[in-house]
Design a protein around this motif. Structure first.
Motif, PDB file in Angstrom:
ATOM      1  N   PRO A  38       0.814  -1.224   0.000  1.00 41.41           N
ATOM      2  CA  PRO A  38       0.000   0.000   0.000  1.00 41.41           C
ATOM      3  C   PRO A  38       0.842   1.266   0.000  1.00 41.41           C
ATOM      4  N   ASN A  39       0.303   2.301  -0.678  1.00 42.08           N
ATOM      5  CA  ASN A  39       1.013   3.567  -0.811  1.00 42.08           C
ATOM      6  C   ASN A  39       0.854   4.475   0.390  1.00 42.08           C
ATOM      7  N   THR A  40      -0.216   4.274   1.169  1.00 46.13           N
ATOM      8  CA  THR A  40      -0.445   5.084   2.366  1.00 46.13           C
ATOM      9  C   THR A  40      -0.762   4.155   3.531  1.00 46.13           C
ATOM     10  N   PRO A  41      -0.544   4.582   4.780  1.00 45.11           N
ATOM     11  CA  PRO A  41      -0.698   3.689   5.932  1.00 45.11           C
ATOM     12  C   PRO A  41      -2.087   3.089   6.088  1.00 45.11           C
ATOM     13  N   ASP A  42      -3.154   3.806   5.687  1.00 47.69           N
ATOM     14  CA  ASP A  42      -4.498   3.275   5.898  1.00 47.69           C
ATOM     15  C   ASP A  42      -5.186   2.879   4.601  1.00 47.69           C
ATOM     16  N   ALA A  43      -4.401   2.673   3.533  1.00 48.38           N
ATOM     17  CA  ALA A  43      -4.972   2.235   2.260  1.00 48.38           C
ATOM     18  C   ALA A  43      -5.460   0.800   2.373  1.00 48.38           C
ATOM     19  N   PHE A  44      -6.431   0.442   1.553  1.00 47.87           N
ATOM     20  CA  PHE A  44      -6.912  -0.934   1.474  1.00 47.87           C
ATOM     21  C   PHE A  44      -5.734  -1.852   1.188  1.00 47.87           C
ATOM     22  N   ALA A  45      -5.646  -2.955   1.918  1.00 39.51           N
ATOM     23  CA  ALA A  45      -4.500  -3.862   1.797  1.00 39.51           C
ATOM     24  C   ALA A  45      -4.325  -4.413   0.397  1.00 39.51           C
ATOM     25  N   PHE A  46      -5.396  -4.425  -0.432  1.00 44.51           N
ATOM     26  CA  PHE A  46      -5.294  -4.931  -1.794  1.00 44.51           C
ATOM     27  C   PHE A  46      -4.927  -3.838  -2.788  1.00 44.51           C
ATOM     28  N   ASN A  47      -4.771  -2.599  -2.331  1.00 41.49           N
ATOM     29  CA  ASN A  47      -4.494  -1.467  -3.216  1.00 41.49           C
ATOM     30  C   ASN A  47      -3.058  -1.009  -2.985  1.00 41.49           C
ATOM     31  N   GLY A  48      -2.166  -1.396  -3.873  1.00 40.92           N
ATOM     32  CA  GLY A  48      -0.765  -1.023  -3.727  1.00 40.92           C
ATOM     33  C   GLY A  48       0.075  -1.617  -4.839  1.00 40.92           C
ATOM     34  N   ASP A  49       1.311  -1.195  -4.912  1.00 47.22           N
ATOM     35  CA  ASP A  49       2.235  -1.691  -5.933  1.00 47.22           C
ATOM     36  C   ASP A  49       2.460  -3.188  -5.758  1.00 47.22           C
ATOM     37  N   GLY A  50       2.456  -3.924  -6.856  1.00 43.66           N
ATOM     38  CA  GLY A  50       2.649  -5.360  -6.791  1.00 43.66           C
ATOM     39  C   GLY A  50       4.072  -5.722  -6.398  1.00 43.66           C
ATOM     40  N   MET A  51       4.198  -6.625  -5.444  1.00 40.89           N
ATOM     41  CA  MET A  51       5.497  -7.167  -5.046  1.00 40.89           C
ATOM     42  C   MET A  51       5.487  -8.668  -5.309  1.00 40.89           C
ATOM     43  N   ILE A  52       6.460  -9.131  -6.086  1.00 42.83           N
ATOM     44  CA  ILE A  52       6.588 -10.547  -6.407  1.00 42.83           C
ATOM     45  C   ILE A  52       7.646 -11.168  -5.504  1.00 42.83           C
ATOM     46  N   TYR A  53       7.271 -12.249  -4.825  1.00 43.13           N
ATOM     47  CA  TYR A  53       8.192 -13.015  -3.987  1.00 43.13           C
ATOM     48  C   TYR A  53       8.430 -14.368  -4.660  1.00 43.13           C
ATOM     49  N   ARG A  54       9.694 -14.754  -4.814  1.00 47.62           N
ATOM     50  CA  ARG A  54       9.994 -16.069  -5.385  1.00 47.62           C
ATOM     51  C   ARG A  54      10.882 -16.850  -4.435  1.00 47.62           C
ATOM     52  N   LEU A  55      10.427 -18.033  -4.062  1.00 45.73           N
ATOM     53  CA  LEU A  55      11.212 -18.949  -3.233  1.00 45.73           C
ATOM     54  C   LEU A  55      11.843 -19.995  -4.144  1.00 45.73           C
ATOM     55  N   ASP A  56      13.162 -20.113  -4.079  1.00 43.82           N
ATOM     56  CA  ASP A  56      13.900 -21.095  -4.878  1.00 43.82           C
ATOM     57  C   ASP A  56      14.353 -22.218  -3.959  1.00 43.82           C
ATOM     58  N   PHE A  57      13.902 -23.445  -4.255  1.00 49.93           N
ATOM     59  CA  PHE A  57      14.222 -24.599  -3.423  1.00 49.93           C
ATOM     60  C   PHE A  57      15.320 -25.442  -4.067  1.00 49.93           C
ATOM     61  N   GLY A  58      16.124 -26.080  -3.233  1.00 49.37           N
ATOM     62  CA  GLY A  58      17.157 -26.987  -3.734  1.00 49.37           C
ATOM     63  C   GLY A  58      18.468 -26.814  -2.996  1.00 49.37           C
ATOM     64  N   GLY A  59      19.239 -27.881  -2.955  1.00 52.06           N
ATOM     65  CA  GLY A  59      20.551 -27.811  -2.315  1.00 52.06           C
ATOM     66  C   GLY A  59      20.487 -27.607  -0.819  1.00 52.06           C
ATOM     67  N   GLY A  60      19.356 -27.967  -0.202  1.00 51.34           N
ATOM     68  CA  GLY A  60      19.245 -27.842   1.242  1.00 51.34           C
ATOM     69  C   GLY A  60      19.052 -26.420   1.735  1.00 51.34           C
ATOM     70  N   ARG A  61      18.683 -25.498   0.828  1.00 53.28           N
ATOM     71  CA  ARG A  61      18.454 -24.122   1.268  1.00 53.28           C
ATOM     72  C   ARG A  61      17.280 -23.539   0.494  1.00 53.28           C
ATOM     73  N   VAL A  62      16.798 -22.379   0.972  1.00 57.51           N
ATOM     74  CA  VAL A  62      15.701 -21.669   0.320  1.00 57.51           C
ATOM     75  C   VAL A  62      16.141 -20.227   0.105  1.00 57.51           C
ATOM     76  N   HIS A  63      16.187 -19.827  -1.155  1.00 59.15           N
ATOM     77  CA  HIS A  63      16.567 -18.458  -1.487  1.00 59.15           C
ATOM     78  C   HIS A  63      15.308 -17.652  -1.792  1.00 59.15           C
ATOM     79  N   LEU A  64      15.268 -16.415  -1.286  1.00 62.95           N
ATOM     80  CA  LEU A  64      14.150 -15.513  -1.542  1.00 62.95           C
ATOM     81  C   LEU A  64      14.611 -14.350  -2.408  1.00 62.95           C
TER      82      LEU A  64
END
Length: 573
Positions: A38-64
């Motif tokens: 969200p762009n402002t502290p009290d904005a609707f939680a669904f209204n804001g810049d998109g953030m993509i999170y990617r979890l990479d699995f393998g080798g006994g670790r998880v990279h974000l």
């Protein structure tokens, strides 16, 4: 409810997560989640810049790895803050009276084999380079989409295109299906169009028409569609677009208590567009999310709906809200959070005879522990198989801290009510993760999260063992809390469950002191990632040339200096 629910960081990260409890199982591939920042502290939680999170699995670790989804409107928004052209939050969308609407690309994903789209209800999908997590191209040029709001009221170079956050990729045929529509709104002509795309060429578009020759009109929104072997299912979803919010006002419109779906025969989609018949079926109780079996034997379509009964996904805690119980103001740190459900939710399996357009059978799961605020889902695989044997759902539970007087009054006369209105303030239900057995329509398994923790964004992730069993693998989900007592944890974490035994609790908790999750939404899984090689591209400079030519010199200069230079010239192969 944790304050972390409405607190999120837009920082882009590259780091390894810590195992803060349990043992990391042998997960494989890559799990992706998207959220709004969200762009402002009290904005609707669904209204804001998109953030993509990617979890990479393998080798006994998880990279974000995390990256913001930077559309042209993102750069325009950054450039005009504090000016007369500044964008403002208008409910679920962000609008500038002189520039148009932000495409925040913050809601869901669509894997297309080794390609990936990120989506938004009020904008074109964008293709993402899976490795770099940078946006590459919109799907369809501006000239291929029809604006959903009048250009007279919003004449800027960033038109509003209402679409679906859940387009569908048919991996059997290589086709993508989506929609472009406008509900009845001031100054706009309503329409509903089905889109088809082969991943390489121009969009094909059909206007949906009822058997009596009248056009299909969507009363609320089309948050999701589904595709079977022979049909496309378009749902009028319980996510109301309030025109008053877009035009600067404030009003709550209750969601329709029943669900209308429109069935389109894929065999009727001739040529590259035109008109096509859509047959209407009504299913009791409302819904936002649903899935369909791909098989439709004897033209019978099986749908699985999360009926968010008397729940309003388009309402949030606002500055002037008071609680329905105490009549005290809502917590300042919960402003922007979605409102609580006003009745127990229902998960339904519905069978439709497509030839007669009749609902011929329904079964339901209702569970007082697990089906309060049922919302997000996952299953084994990237697309629904012939028949879905098991679906995993997340429910947000019930908290009186999220029950406002405004929402209470809007839904107190709900026609399908199961829990008496007088009993609601006495309830308290945790967030949960549960498995639905679609054959018996029974609760196969489930886990209740501890107080102060909110689960979100479940994703089925296979393990090294493989196999075809729908429970062989793991469920990875986000968990937010204010609990910072655990070493290497910010309170926001990823939890990993055995898909065959949710009730035992998490096998592993993953965290990092720098992790500050947003209100995470939909997910996907990809077996491997590589740089994008597809040749399809819409050149941003050419795409906006005609729209900008109609704008004042000041806006043309703004785009020439602040927006277009962010995008390299591309040639569509």
């Amino acid at each position: 409810m944790p304050a972390s629910l409405t607190d999120a960081s837009g920082a882009e990260l590259d780091l390894d997560l810590h195992v803060i409890s349990g043992t990391l199982p042998p997960l494989v591939g890559h799990a992706l989640t998207v959220a709004a920042i969200p762009n402002t502290p009290d904005a609707f939680a669904f209204n804001g810049d998109g953030m993509i999170y990617r979890l990479d699995f393998g080798g006994g670790r998880v990279h974000l790895r995390t990256r913001l989804a930077k559309t042209p409107s993102y750069f325009a928004d950054q450039a005009v803050r504090g000016t007369d052209h500044a964008f403002r939050n208008a409910g679920i969308v962000r609008i500038s009276p002189s520039l148009g609407t932000c495409n925040q690309a913050n809601t869901a994903f669509l894997p297309m084999g080794n390609r990936l789209l990120v989506t938004y209800d009020a904008g074109r999908p964008y293709e993402v380079d899976p490795q770099r997590l940078e946006l590459v191209t919109p799907v369809g040029a501006n000239s291929e989409w029809t604006p959903s709001l009048s250009s007279t009221l919003f004449p800027g170079p960033l038109p509003t295109y209402l679409s679906t956050a859940h387009p569908y990729y048919d991996n059997h045929t290589g086709e993508v299906f989506s929609v472009n529509y406008a509900p009845p709104m001031p100054g706009s002509e309503p329409f509903t169009a089905l889109l088809r795309w082969d991943g390489a060429g121009a969009l094909e578009k059909w206007r949906l028409m009822l058997p009596d020759g009248k056009p299909v009109q969507i009363a609320q929104s089309i948050h999701q569609i589904a595709v079977t072997q022979d049909y496309v299912v378009v749902m009028d979803t319980a996510f109301v677009i309030e025109p008053e919010q877009i035009f600067g006002g404030s009003k709550i419109r209750p969601q329709a208590p029943d669900t209308a779906v429109y069935l389109v025969r894929r065999g009727d989609l001739h040529g590259a567009g035109g008109e096509v018949e859509a047959r209407r079926v009504v299913i009791p109780r409302e819904a936002v999310h649903f899935l369909a079996d791909y098989d439709n034997p004897d033209h019978r379509i099986t749908l699985y709906l999360a009926h968010n009964c008397a729940s309003d996904a388009s309402e949030w805690l606002r500055r002037d809200d008071v609680l329905a119980t105490s009549k005290q103001p809502v917590r300042i740190d919960l402003r922007g959070a979605p409102s609580a459900p006003m009745d127990i939710n229902v998960v339904g399996r519905h069978v439709i005879d497509a030839r007669s357009a009749q609902l011929v059978g329904s079964e339901h799961l209702i569970d007082d522990d697990f089906t309060w605020g049922t919302a997000l889902y996952t299953f084994r695989g990237q697309a629904p198989p012939g028949q879905l044997p098991r679906i995993y759902w997340v429910s947000y539970g019930f908290s009186e801290e999220l029950l406002t007087q405004r929402v209470f009054e809007a839904y107190q006369q709900y026609k399908h009510r199961r829990v008496p209105i007088t009993e609601l303030p006495l309830l308290g239900r945790p967030t949960t993760l549960f498995a639905l057995d679609t054959h018996s329509m029974g609760l196969a398994d489930g886990y209740r999260f501890p107080p102060g923790r909110v689960v979100g964004s479940p994703q089925f992730v296979p393990g090294e063992r493989g196999g075809d069993d729908p429970t062989t693998g793991y469920i990875v989900c986000t968990v937010v809390s204010d609990d910072t007592r655990t070493r290497n944890s910010s309170g926001d974490e990823f939890w990993v469950f055995d898909a065959a035994d949710l009730s035992q609790g998490p096998l592993c908790r993953l965290g990092h002191p720098e992790l500050n999750l947003g209100f995470t939404l939909h997910t996907c899984w990809m077996p491997e990632i590589a740089p994008r090689t597809a040749e399809y591209a819409v050149d941003v400079h050419d795409d906006y040339a005609e729209l900008l030519a109609r704008q004042p010199d000041e806006i043309q200069k703004l785009f020439a200096e602040q927006v277009l230079p962010q995008f390299a010239r591309q040639a569509n192969g």
